[in-house]
Write a protein that holds these residues in place. Sequence first.
Motif, PDB file in Angstrom:
ATOM      1  N   PHE A 109      61.816  38.950  36.332  1.00  0.00           N
ATOM      2  CA  PHE A 109      60.590  38.473  36.071  1.00  0.00           C
ATOM      3  C   PHE A 109      59.550  38.449  37.059  1.00  0.00           C
ATOM      4  O   PHE A 109      58.593  38.887  36.855  1.00  0.00           O
ATOM      5  CB  PHE A 109      60.624  37.055  35.462  1.00  0.00           C
ATOM      6  N   ALA A 110      60.153  38.173  38.460  1.00  0.00           N
ATOM      7  CA  ALA A 110      59.122  38.346  39.534  1.00  0.00           C
ATOM      8  C   ALA A 110      58.892  39.769  39.901  1.00  0.00           C
ATOM      9  O   ALA A 110      57.894  40.029  40.080  1.00  0.00           O
ATOM     10  CB  ALA A 110      59.863  37.534  40.571  1.00  0.00           C
ATOM     11  N   VAL A 111      59.965  40.656  39.875  1.00  0.00           N
ATOM     12  CA  VAL A 111      59.678  41.953  40.161  1.00  0.00           C
ATOM     13  C   VAL A 111      58.793  42.631  39.142  1.00  0.00           C
ATOM     14  O   VAL A 111      57.733  43.442  39.447  1.00  0.00           O
ATOM     15  CB  VAL A 111      61.321  42.720  40.329  1.00  0.00           C
ATOM     16  N   ASN A 112      58.931  42.453  37.799  1.00  0.00           N
ATOM     17  CA  ASN A 112      58.184  42.912  36.893  1.00  0.00           C
ATOM     18  C   ASN A 112      56.493  42.473  36.956  1.00  0.00           C
ATOM     19  O   ASN A 112      55.546  43.194  36.758  1.00  0.00           O
ATOM     20  CB  ASN A 112      58.414  42.589  35.512  1.00  0.00           C
ATOM     21  N   ARG A 113      56.455  41.223  37.401  1.00  0.00           N
ATOM     22  CA  ARG A 113      55.127  40.527  37.589  1.00  0.00           C
ATOM     23  C   ARG A 113      54.370  41.330  38.705  1.00  0.00           C
ATOM     24  O   ARG A 113      53.314  41.707  38.903  1.00  0.00           O
ATOM     25  CB  ARG A 113      55.186  39.347  37.792  1.00  0.00           C
ATOM     26  N   GLU A 114      55.499  41.678  39.861  1.00  0.00           N
ATOM     27  CA  GLU A 114      54.727  42.628  41.061  1.00  0.00           C
ATOM     28  C   GLU A 114      54.345  43.839  40.591  1.00  0.00           C
ATOM     29  O   GLU A 114      53.351  44.392  41.088  1.00  0.00           O
ATOM     30  CB  GLU A 114      55.703  42.474  42.226  1.00  0.00           C
ATOM     31  N   ALA A 142      50.062  47.773  39.338  1.00  0.00           N
ATOM     32  CA  ALA A 142      49.557  48.631  38.460  1.00  0.00           C
ATOM     33  C   ALA A 142      48.037  48.410  38.099  1.00  0.00           C
ATOM     34  O   ALA A 142      47.187  49.238  38.094  1.00  0.00           O
ATOM     35  CB  ALA A 142      50.426  48.648  37.147  1.00  0.00           C
ATOM     36  N   LYS A 143      47.986  47.195  38.115  1.00  0.00           N
ATOM     37  CA  LYS A 143      46.406  46.732  37.929  1.00  0.00           C
ATOM     38  C   LYS A 143      45.565  47.314  39.093  1.00  0.00           C
ATOM     39  O   LYS A 143      44.420  47.816  39.003  1.00  0.00           O
ATOM     40  CB  LYS A 143      46.054  45.243  37.797  1.00  0.00           C
ATOM     41  N   LYS A 144      46.040  47.183  40.457  1.00  0.00           N
ATOM     42  CA  LYS A 144      45.319  47.459  41.416  1.00  0.00           C
ATOM     43  C   LYS A 144      45.174  48.964  41.579  1.00  0.00           C
ATOM     44  O   LYS A 144      44.130  49.679  41.800  1.00  0.00           O
ATOM     45  CB  LYS A 144      46.080  47.339  42.625  1.00  0.00           C
ATOM     46  N   GLN A 145      46.221  49.780  41.090  1.00  0.00           N
ATOM     47  CA  GLN A 145      46.041  51.123  40.793  1.00  0.00           C
ATOM     48  C   GLN A 145      45.085  51.802  39.881  1.00  0.00           C
ATOM     49  O   GLN A 145      44.449  52.567  40.061  1.00  0.00           O
ATOM     50  CB  GLN A 145      47.487  51.716  40.740  1.00  0.00           C
ATOM     51  N   THR A 146      44.949  50.991  38.871  1.00  0.00           N
ATOM     52  CA  THR A 146      44.045  51.397  37.698  1.00  0.00           C
ATOM     53  C   THR A 146      42.830  51.265  38.141  1.00  0.00           C
ATOM     54  O   THR A 146      42.015  52.077  37.990  1.00  0.00           O
ATOM     55  CB  THR A 146      44.454  50.405  36.429  1.00  0.00           C
TER      56      THR A 146
END
Length: 87
Positions: free
Chosen positions: A61-66, A71-75
């Motif tokens: 869960f923690a890894v997927n959140r990271e 991905a939001k930063k890259q977007t």
Amino acid sequence: MQKDRFDRILSFLLGASWAVVFFGALIIFKSFLPLGLGLAIIVTIFFIFIGLFLILGLDAFAVNREKLLEAKKQTKLLEKIYAKHTT
């Protein structure tokens, strides 16, 4: 790097889960020892596997959140690059 409230809660839960697995395995082993060494070992190993599975779930869960935050930063960066390129 600053951790937000969610990361602190997740870290706390991971630490508490490790403590529950360790002390729970010790208590389970001592509880089942009067019924036989083999049974105590089997039940303890079963308890440890369940606990480790739950810890892996929290960690995933923690890894997927990271990954989501990255991905939001890259977007955002790609949108800025696209906006520069189109104008």
